[in-house]
Design an enzyme around this catalytic site. Sequence first.
Site, mmCIF file in Angstrom:
data_model
loop_
_atom_site.group_PDB
_atom_site.id
_atom_site.type_symbol
_atom_site.label_atom_id
_atom_site.label_comp_id
_atom_site.label_asym_id
_atom_site.label_seq_id
_atom_site.Cartn_x
_atom_site.Cartn_y
_atom_site.Cartn_z
ATOM 1 N N LYS A 1 0.872 -1.178 0.000
ATOM 2 C CA LYS A 1 0.000 0.000 0.000
ATOM 3 C C LYS A 1 0.907 1.225 0.000
ATOM 4 O O LYS A 1 1.770 1.352 0.875
ATOM 5 C CB LYS A 1 -0.865 -0.011 1.260
ATOM 6 C CG LYS A 1 -1.607 1.293 1.521
ATOM 7 C CD LYS A 1 -2.491 1.184 2.745
ATOM 8 C CE LYS A 1 -3.125 2.509 3.102
ATOM 9 N NZ LYS A 1 -4.106 2.396 4.176
HETATM 10 C C1 5RP Z 1 -1.220 5.087 7.842
HETATM 11 C C2 5RP Z 1 -2.296 4.231 7.319
HETATM 12 C C3 5RP Z 1 -3.649 4.721 7.662
HETATM 13 O O1 5RP Z 1 -3.989 4.622 8.949
HETATM 14 C C4 5RP Z 1 -4.702 4.515 6.691
HETATM 15 O O2 5RP Z 1 -4.868 3.180 6.347
HETATM 16 C C5 5RP Z 1 -4.525 5.425 5.508
HETATM 17 O O3 5RP Z 1 -5.672 5.558 4.733
HETATM 18 P P1 5RP Z 1 -6.048 6.966 4.101
HETATM 19 O O4 5RP Z 1 -4.764 7.673 3.786
HETATM 20 O O5 5RP Z 1 -6.793 6.622 2.827
HETATM 21 O O6 5RP Z 1 -6.921 7.708 5.081
HETATM 22 O O7 5RP Z 1 -2.079 3.232 6.669
HETATM 23 O O8 5RP Z 1 0.001 4.731 7.314
#
Ligand code: 5RP
Length: 263
Positions: free
Chosen positions: A173
Amino acid sequence: MDWGLKNRLTNIIKPGTGRTVMLAVDHGYFLGPTTGLEDIKATTEPLLEYADTLMLTRGALRNCVSPEIDVPIVLRVSGGTSVLQDDLSNEELTVSMQDALRLNVSGVALSIFVGAENEKQTLANMATLIDEAEDFGIPVLAVTAVGKDMVRDARYIGLATRIAGEMGAHIVKTYYCDGFEKVVRSSLVPVVIAGGKKIEEKDALELAYNAIQAGAIGVDMGRNIFQSVAPVAMIRAVREVVHNDEKPDKAYDLFNTLKNAKG
Ligand code: 5RP
């Protein structure tokens, strides 16, 4: 790849399209009750039927989600530093594999902080987690957290993404950036994008579209869904972009239609 690992990956990445809309509500692990997640149960319940996967912490899962749901869980298993610290990279693994199994998760997620003070520690966390998770056929999603001093360009994002894949993460991610095709092309494993800070719905749909067209297999989106003026309309519009390659303007029309629909 063993059957269990493949099956869990199939829970996360939908075989029909090879893509996924992951709903991220794990922010509290370092941000506490951030806007939109003060009441996780109330926020997530209406969104669940449109989420391919729910990403959250052990505490949120146990306390705010019914065990009767059929949405695959990706469990955040790293943490240890709050937003009060200047450097967020000082993370450890926070959940045992036994507990992840007890919670019947489809995947586990941790952050790595490439280029940050605790880069080595977080990469070592990832190596340990992958070894432990693979023993039980659980895929690992590596989140490439970007430190305050790092520039979010294709060179840096590509570096962090590639390192995660080289070390054995099954999904990465990361953040969308210019030249994202290069990031995806040089990644060893499927890539999903985070939504990042809340932006206008139209822009968030465009971000998702650009990422998908550049080769991402989906989104792991939080704030741009649950902080939207119409979260259900937003996740449904995001689904169209991810699973049906819908163009951003059409997806935005859908968002507005759903937002304005009575009931
Ligand atoms: C931080 C994370 C987050 O808590 C989250 O999953 C991010 O999601 P978004 O940017 O779409 O709010 O992974 O590193």
